[in-house]
Structures are given as C-alpha cells and as structure tokens.
Design a protein around this motif. Structure first.
Motif, short mmCIF file in Angstrom:
data_model
loop_
_atom_site.label_atom_id
_atom_site.label_comp_id
_atom_site.label_asym_id
_atom_site.label_seq_id
_atom_site.Cartn_x
_atom_site.Cartn_y
_atom_site.Cartn_z
N ALA A 233 0.97 -1.45 0.24
CA ALA A 233 -0.15 -0.18 0.17
C ALA A 233 0.81 1.18 -0.09
N ARG A 234 2.37 1.38 0.08
CA ARG A 234 2.92 2.54 0.23
C ARG A 234 2.89 2.99 -0.90
N PHE A 235 3.29 1.82 -2.38
CA PHE A 235 3.60 2.30 -3.17
C PHE A 235 2.16 2.31 -3.99
N THR A 236 1.19 1.60 -3.96
CA THR A 236 0.06 1.37 -4.09
C THR A 236 -1.23 2.31 -4.36
N GLY A 237 -1.15 2.31 -2.54
CA GLY A 237 -2.56 3.55 -2.62
C GLY A 237 -3.38 3.08 -2.27
N HIS A 238 -3.20 1.42 -2.40
CA HIS A 238 -4.33 0.06 -2.00
C HIS A 238 -4.07 -0.59 -0.72
N TYR A 239 -5.12 0.06 0.28
CA TYR A 239 -4.71 -0.37 0.99
C TYR A 239 -6.14 -1.83 1.33
N GLU A 240 -5.87 -2.76 2.73
CA GLU A 240 -6.59 -4.05 3.70
C GLU A 240 -6.67 -3.19 4.57
N ARG A 241 -8.13 -4.40 5.00
CA ARG A 241 -8.10 -4.54 5.78
C ARG A 241 -7.30 -4.05 7.38
N LEU A 242 -6.15 -4.68 7.13
CA LEU A 242 -4.97 -4.77 8.07
C LEU A 242 -4.49 -3.73 7.92
N ASN A 243 -4.18 -2.71 7.04
CA ASN A 243 -4.28 -1.39 6.84
C ASN A 243 -4.69 -0.25 7.96
N ARG A 244 -5.84 -0.21 8.19
CA ARG A 244 -6.19 0.24 8.99
C ARG A 244 -5.54 0.43 10.22
N PRO A 245 -6.00 1.59 10.59
CA PRO A 245 -4.90 2.62 12.29
C PRO A 245 -5.97 2.16 13.46
N TYR A 246 -6.06 1.10 14.21
CA TYR A 246 -7.48 1.29 14.98
C TYR A 246 -6.48 1.77 15.78
N ALA A 247 -5.34 0.56 16.15
CA ALA A 247 -4.88 0.93 17.61
C ALA A 247 -4.70 2.51 17.79
N PRO A 248 -3.60 3.24 16.60
CA PRO A 248 -3.02 5.04 16.85
C PRO A 248 -4.90 5.11 17.25
N MET A 249 -5.29 4.73 16.45
CA MET A 249 -6.78 5.63 16.95
C MET A 249 -7.52 5.89 18.12
N LEU A 250 -7.22 4.90 18.40
CA LEU A 250 -7.95 4.33 20.13
C LEU A 250 -6.80 4.99 21.19
N GLU A 251 -5.43 4.95 20.54
CA GLU A 251 -4.60 5.25 21.82
C GLU A 251 -5.11 7.44 22.29
N THR A 252 -5.34 7.83 21.04
CA THR A 252 -5.26 9.17 20.58
C THR A 252 -6.85 9.51 21.48
N LEU A 253 -7.70 8.49 21.41
CA LEU A 253 -8.83 8.65 21.95
C LEU A 253 -9.19 8.80 23.02
N ARG A 254 -7.96 7.25 24.25
CA ARG A 254 -7.34 7.51 25.05
C ARG A 254 -6.96 8.37 25.91
N GLN A 255 -6.53 9.07 25.29
CA GLN A 255 -5.65 10.36 25.89
C GLN A 255 -6.27 11.64 26.45
N GLN A 256 -7.39 11.34 25.89
CA GLN A 256 -9.11 12.55 25.61
C GLN A 256 -9.74 12.14 27.56
N ALA A 257 -9.78 10.46 27.60
CA ALA A 257 -10.22 9.75 29.05
C ALA A 257 -10.22 8.89 28.49
N GLU A 258 -9.96 7.41 29.96
CA GLU A 258 -10.37 6.38 30.12
C GLU A 258 -11.79 5.80 29.68
N PRO A 259 -12.00 5.01 28.52
CA PRO A 259 -13.45 4.46 28.11
C PRO A 259 -13.68 3.54 29.39
N ALA A 260 -15.18 3.64 30.14
CA ALA A 260 -15.44 2.37 31.26
C ALA A 260 -15.59 1.28 30.05
#
Length: 494
Positions: A367-394
């Motif tokens: 994907a770095r060269f083609t721009g074609h992204y699979e599900r495994l390219n999605r940044p779930y962990a970085p997204m959650l890490e950013t949101l946890r800086q706002q608040a720790e979800p219960a």
C-alpha cells in the motif's frame, strides 16, 4: 506406526514446524490490526457460550481458553491458528505413512497440502472456523484409517474425538464421517470394522463433546443456520432449473478452484506417469473414491432438493483435503518410480513456503506504493490511543464486530459491545464514560449512525451525543493518506 516410519517423516515435520513458525512471525510483523475472523475471535472471547451464531463454537472455545491464559493479543490469535495447522499437517503425514509404503510419496502427500490454495493461503490470510474443520478432519481421518488398518480402542476414541470436534467446528463437517461410514460399509473386507463394538465408543465420545452445543442449537436453530442458508441459496429469484444449473456450476467451479493447482503441480512433477496412475487401483484408492463420490452426491442432493445455488470452494475442505493423499495412493498403485519426481517436487514446495508469507506481507505493505489499502492497513490502535488521551473509556460501543474486536485487543479489561451482534449486551448503565466508535466510509455522513442513537435511547435512555471525527495514518501509508473514524462520548469527564 513403527519407530522407523516416524523417523522417515521427522524431517517433514521439522520443516513444517519451521514454516508455521515463519508464518507466525510474518503475521506479527505485518500489522497490529486484525482481519474479520481474528476480530470476531477477540470480540467474542468476552464471554463463554454454548453457541455464538452461524458458526459452531469449537474455535471460539479454544481461543477463549488461550486468551484466559495469555491475555488478548495478536500473538495468541496467531499461535492458536498455526498450532492447529501444524498439528493438522502432522496428523495428515502420520495417516499417509500408515497406508503408503513409499516414504517419498508419504512426504509428497503431506507437503501436497501446500498446493491447495484454500489451505496454504486462505487459511493463513484470515479463516478460523475453516482451520478448525481442517484440524478436526485430520483427527477423524487418522482415527478412521487406523481403525481400518490397526484397530484399537484408541483409534476408535480418536475417530470419536475428531467427529465431536468437527461438528463443533462447522456443520458441513458431518458429510465426512457419513461418507467414510458409507464407503467402508460398501466393502465387505472393511465392514467388520464398522460393526465393531468399539464403534459405540466413537459415537459416545462424539455425542458427549457436542451435547452442550446441541442443547443450544435446539433453541437457536434459525439463528445458527439462517445466514449460511441465505448465502447458499441466494439465486436472485431464479427459476428452479436455473437455480439447479447455478448450483451445479458453482460446485464445478469450486472443485476446480480447490483441486486445480494441486492437479497441475502433480502433472508437472510426475508427467505422463500421472495419467497412467489414474487407471491403477488399490484398496485404499477405492475407499477414498467412494468417499468422494458420496460427498459429491450429497452436495448435488443439497442443490437439487435444498435450493443451494452457490457452493464456495472453502466448503469443500472437510472432504477434498484427502486429494494429495489420494493422488499419491494412485501413483503407488501404478508402481511409478518416485525418486526423480520427489526431487522435482521439492522446489515447488520451496516456492510455496517462501511465496505465501511474502504475498501475505506484501499485499499489506505494498500500500505504501499503490495506495490500495486492506483491512490490515487500518490504524485502529493509533486511533484508540489518541482517544484514550482524552479519557479512559469504561465501556465501548462499536459500529461492527471488526471494529469491536480490534478495540478489544488494546483494552481487554473494558467491555466492548458491537452493533451487529445483539447476543452480547452487558449492563453498561453504570459505566461512564462510554465511548462510541464507528467507521467512516469515504464520502459518507459524519453524523452519529441512527442505529447507535436508537441503541443509546433504548438501552441507556440517553440522548444522542455530538459526533466527532478522528483520523490516523494508515499502516504503510502512501503520502499523507489517513483513515477516518467517527466517535462520540457519553458523560465524558471534563
């Protein structure tokens, strides 16, 4: 199985152990994100149940147990899969050595599984329940063959364990023991092995293993089968003759897709000798031929009388996994010289063992060269890490199971509920703050999904919160490409 036979196969098993260790390492190196079946396992490991939905619970039970011991992680997911696959190949190899005199052919039969795309590639890419049914099939087949050749209480016990595991892995597994039973009954020399008192042990063990799920299935039959039947019978309101034609055509294509590469490899390796081998027979080739015939007839009956219009190649695993062994039995029956063929076969195996992990990794990293992204390219962990800086979800309410499983991987102590799975609905009334997360398709609305707003009102009695947007760079991003998520907080602390 003699000690000499085990030594003959040992190098094959060492090679396969190294291969599946490589696959484990490649999966960890490829991406922290989970694919569909992996995410399902992470999400559904929050609870233990006798049934979970369209797929029987064997893999869920196994993964739940491992997660209890190790915690929820990608490593635990990959270990379970690759251990199951290695054990399956090992049992297949032991079965081959039981009924093949030629050591080279036993090795070719075992490594020949790698020439089946659904096993070499698809099972590594994402599948879980199909891995479980393959494992169960090899357990049963080893017990079945051993019961025919070297009957013992243990062999009948192993066959029963295989049946129990198989019925808990996928419902279509049932056709394998049925085909084996009918094939053996049709041979007068094998019939005494079926009418053996020890067969009662096989039936009893299978029943005990499946009983908890059978009780669940009795009350949840529609929930368990509706989705599979919908897939199988989807024919766009075609007429009956057209539905039958579609079903037969899809079966033919599935068989070609499953067996085509294996047949091509064997043809290239054995040349004209393979053609001559098809006219040769032995007791074991006739048994496997009858099993495959029963299997095909069963599928055709499902098409003609059950309305099946779309047969998928991976559904053939519980039966056609015997193909490499069958071909090797035919070759041995023909008396074909195998030394040169074995030397020609090894480079094919090397290409597969190197090529499959390379393709699995490359399809995501490219994907770095083609721009074609699979599900495994999605940044779930970085997204959650950013949101946890706002608040720790219960607690977390996710838009679907794919997202829910990925989030649970990084917050295993927090309950994660998915909008597409009503079977898990813990009490979240006292858990605050509650984080809502959903996927934002390109060009789609950024508003809170109506279904989430309805869920909040129905289950918690709270109004819809303000929807916000967060983005994060893809894994292996090209340029500044980013993936967007929608999110909202309920009772976020100041």
């Amino acid at each position: 199985m003699t000690e000499t036979s085990l030594r003959d196969m040992r190098w094959i098993f060492v090679l396969l152990a190294a291969y599946f260790t490589l696959q484990f390492g490649v999966r960890l190196a490829t991406s922290h994100s989970l694919d569909l079946d992996e995410a399902e396992q992470a999400f559904r490991s929050q609870w233990l149940a006798a049934g979970y939905g369209p797929q029987p619970p064997f893999y869920n039970w196994l993964q739940y147990t491992v997660f209890q011991l190790t915690g929820v992680s990608l490593a635990a997911l990959s270990v379970v899969k690759n251990l199951l696959l290695f054990t399956s190949y090992l049992l297949y190899g032991l079965t081959a050595r039981l009924i093949l005199r030629d050591k080279a052919l036993a090795a070719i039969a075992t490594l020949g599984l790698l020439t089946i795309p659904q096993m070499a590639f698809e099972m590594q890419r994402d599948l879980t329940h199909t891995v479980a049914v393959f494992f169960s099939a090899t357990v049963f087949f080893y017990g079945f063959v051993r019961s025919l050749k070297q009957p013992s209480l243990t062999s009948y016990l192993v066959a029963g364990i295989g049946i129990g595991f198989g019925l808990l892995a996928k419902y279509n597994f049932a056709i394998l023991p049925a085909a084996a039973l009918l094939a053996a009954l049709s041979d007068a020399r094998l019939r005494p092995r079926i009418f053996d008192r020890r067969l009662a042990l096989t039936a009893a063990v299978a029943l005990v293993l499946t009983l908890p799920h059978l009780f669940w299935l009795k009350d949840n039959l529609h929930f368990a089968t509706a989705r599979t039947l919908e897939k199988m019978t989807a024919s766009d309101n075609a007429s009956y003759p057209m539905q039958v034609a579609m079903g037969v055509g899809s079966l033919g294509l599935a068989i070609i897709g499953f067996a085509g590469l294996t047949m091509a490899v064997f043809a290239a390796v054995f040349g004209k000798s393979l053609r001559a081998a098809f006219t040769a027979h032995s007791e074991w080739t006739r048994l496997l031929e009858r099993m495959m015939l029963v299997f095909v007839i069963g599928i055709l009956l499902l098409i003609v009388f059950g309305g099946a219009a779309g047969i998928k190649d991976r559904w053939l695993v519980p039966m056609l996994f015997i193909l490499p062994l069958y071909l090797c039995l035919k070759i041995e029956a023909a008396g074909v010289e195998t030394d040169k063929a074995f030397r020609r076969f090894l480079p094919v195996v090397a290409v597969i063992m190197i090529g499959v992990p390379a393709v699995l990794y490359g399809s995501v990293a490219a994907a770095r060269f083609t721009g074609h992204y699979e599900r495994l390219n999605r940044p779930y962990a970085p997204m959650l890490e950013t949101l946890r800086q706002q608040a720790e979800p219960a607690a977390i309410l996710a838009g679907d199971s794919l997202l829910a499983g990925n989030l649970r991987q990084d917050v295993p102590g927090v309950p994660v509920v998915s909008m597409d799975y009503p079977g898990f609905n813990p009490d979240l009334s006292s858990r605050r703050p509650l984080l809502l997360v959903w996927l934002l398709p390109r060009g789609g609305s950024e508003a809170l999904p109506p279904a989430m707003a309805q869920w909040l009102q129905a289950n918690l009695g709270v109004p819809a919160p303000d929807a916000l947007v967060i983005d994060a760079p893809y894994f292996y991003q090209r340029g500044d490409d980013r993936y967007r998520f929608g999110y909202a907080w309920v009772n976020q602390p100041d």
